[in-house]
Write an enzyme that holds these catalytic residues in place. Structure first.
Site, PDB file in Angstrom:
ATOM      1  N   SER A 212       0.797  -1.238   0.000  1.00 46.95           N
ATOM      2  CA  SER A 212       0.000   0.000   0.000  1.00 46.95           C
ATOM      3  C   SER A 212       0.823   1.278   0.000  1.00 46.95           C
ATOM      4  O   SER A 212       0.242   2.366  -0.145  1.00 46.95           O
ATOM      5  CB  SER A 212      -0.969   0.009   1.176  1.00 46.95           C
ATOM      6  OG  SER A 212      -2.036  -0.881   0.935  1.00 46.95           O
ATOM      7  N   THR A 213       2.117   1.185   0.145  1.00 42.80           N
ATOM      8  CA  THR A 213       2.933   2.374  -0.080  1.00 42.80           C
ATOM      9  C   THR A 213       2.670   2.902  -1.493  1.00 42.80           C
ATOM     10  O   THR A 213       2.824   4.099  -1.763  1.00 42.80           O
ATOM     11  CB  THR A 213       4.417   2.041   0.139  1.00 42.80           C
ATOM     12  OG1 THR A 213       4.582   1.593   1.503  1.00 42.80           O
ATOM     13  CG2 THR A 213       5.318   3.239  -0.071  1.00 42.80           C
TER      14      THR A 213
END
Length: 386
Positions: A69-70
């Protein structure tokens, strides 16, 4: 035997190098990179450990790894760039850009709800085929048809995977480019970043497999076990539909690496994360490349959602596409910092007040939620050095 730490570190930031080394000694690190920019200058660029579980291959300066999710923060940067160019109005209905989205009561939903996890679309209710996740048009059409799980705007809940297709399809409709292509052409290419959404197979030899985190010990919180108890819940659908998401090793497959999943399958290095956020931290420009204006950067740190999350069993805090600091999940002492963590530990963020850009990427996942203790140790060391 101590792990050899390679790279460069300004002596002023030796605490960061020490913390990075301690992650291997004390926090079960396997292979990782960490980088910091200060007012656009790279002051920390470190890497060490191994890129494979058997410890036969070193982690190199150009080792790539899935960032989970970065990636959301990178996709959000692309959207904010379009806002800055006057091509995207966050208060306009999504249908202005994506007419097919106007189904199932979503005709008036503003774009900002897509970025702030308020759209009520964290999951597709109908069970999808395993390979749907790899097909852009399939996922966009499924979300266009989906009825919101709650009245949009009334609460927020983490759009773990759908964020990427929702925001990404708006980018696609405006520019004619999918987010991975837009990122490459407009930002990563000009800044010479090793950062990809949709990884060409020619780069596979540089990619470290992710090593899953061990299951939580008895008595410890186990988010995914709790979610799996109710397979029809919004949380279960968000994380397990398409069903392939629950299969071991999917994130290490060629199909995953090659697709564009702009909420979860960015691949990159810590230095590239530090540089893209470092550009924003100093007003939007780096090395002669204009990413966005200072006004646009300011828009990245305006809180939109805070408190109990309707999907996750915890509190979350979001601006427009980014996570912000909250108790127990700090991006340093300055309140305007913004960025995004990834499952297992990775993190990128910008601190415009201190002009800090930060990137951390690793291959051994850990079960922490939000900000990983390894990243927190690095962050604490950065601010102790200023």
């Amino acid at each position: 035997m101590a792990v050899k730490i390679e790279g460069t570190c300004d002596p002023k930031f030796n605490r960061v190098k020490d913390a990075f080394a301690e992650n291997f000694e004390l926090r079960n690190e396997l292979g990782a990179g960490a980088a910091v920019t200060l007012d656009g200058k790279t002051v920390v660029d470190l890497w060490g450990g191994h890129s494979d579980k058997a410890k036969t291959q070193p982690w190199n300066r150009d080792t790539l790894v899935n960032l989970y999710s970065t990636t959301k923060g990178i996709t959000a940067i692309c959207a904010h760039r379009l806002v800055d160019k006057g091509l995207l109005d966050l208060d306009a209905p999504v249908t202005r850009y994506w007419p097919e989205f106007g189904q199932a009561g979503k005709e008036k939903m503003p774009v900002r709800y897509l970025l702030s996890h308020r759209a009520g679309l964290p999951a597709v209710a109908k069970t999808l085929d395993d390979d749907a996740i790899y097909h852009w048009n399939t996922m966009a059409a499924a979300l266009a048809a989906q009825e919101p799980w709650w009245e949009p705007g009334t609460k927020h809940g983490y759009h773990a995977l759908t964020f990427g297709w929702l925001v990404g399809e708006v980018i696609h409709r405006i520019t004619g480019k999918t987010p991975g292509v837009y990122l490459r052409d407009e930002i990563a290419g000009p800044l010479k970043l090793d950062l990809h959404i949709g990884l060409d197979a020619k780069n596979d030899a540089r990619v470290s497999d992710l090593i899953p985190s061990p299951p939580p010990a008895p008595g410890e919180p186990n988010l995914f076990a709790d979610i799996a108890k109710n397979p029809d819940s919004v949380a279960a659908k968000a994380f397990m539909n398409p069903p392939v998401l629950s299969k071991p090793g999917v994130a290490n497959s060629r199909a995953w690496r090659g697709a564009e999943i702009p909420a979860a399958n960015g691949h990159g290095t810590a230095l590239s994360l530090a540089r893209i956020y470092g550009a924003l931290a100093r007003g939007g420009d780096l090395d002669g490349v204009h990413v966005m204006s200072k006004n646009a950067v300011a828009g990245c740190s305006i809180e939109q959602s805070i408190g109990a999350d309707a999907v996750l069993t915890l509190s979350t805090r979001f601006s427009l596409g980014f996570m912000m600091s909250q108790p127990g999940a700090s991006l340093g002492p300055n309140p305007k910092s913004f960025g995004h963590p990834g499952a297992g530990g990775s993190l990128g963020f910008a601190d415009p007040e201190a002009k800090i850009g930060f990137g951390y990427a690793m291959n051994r996942m850990q079960a922490s939620l939000l900000i990983d203790p390894r990243a927190t140790a690095l962050i604490d060391a950065i601010y102790a050095s200023l």
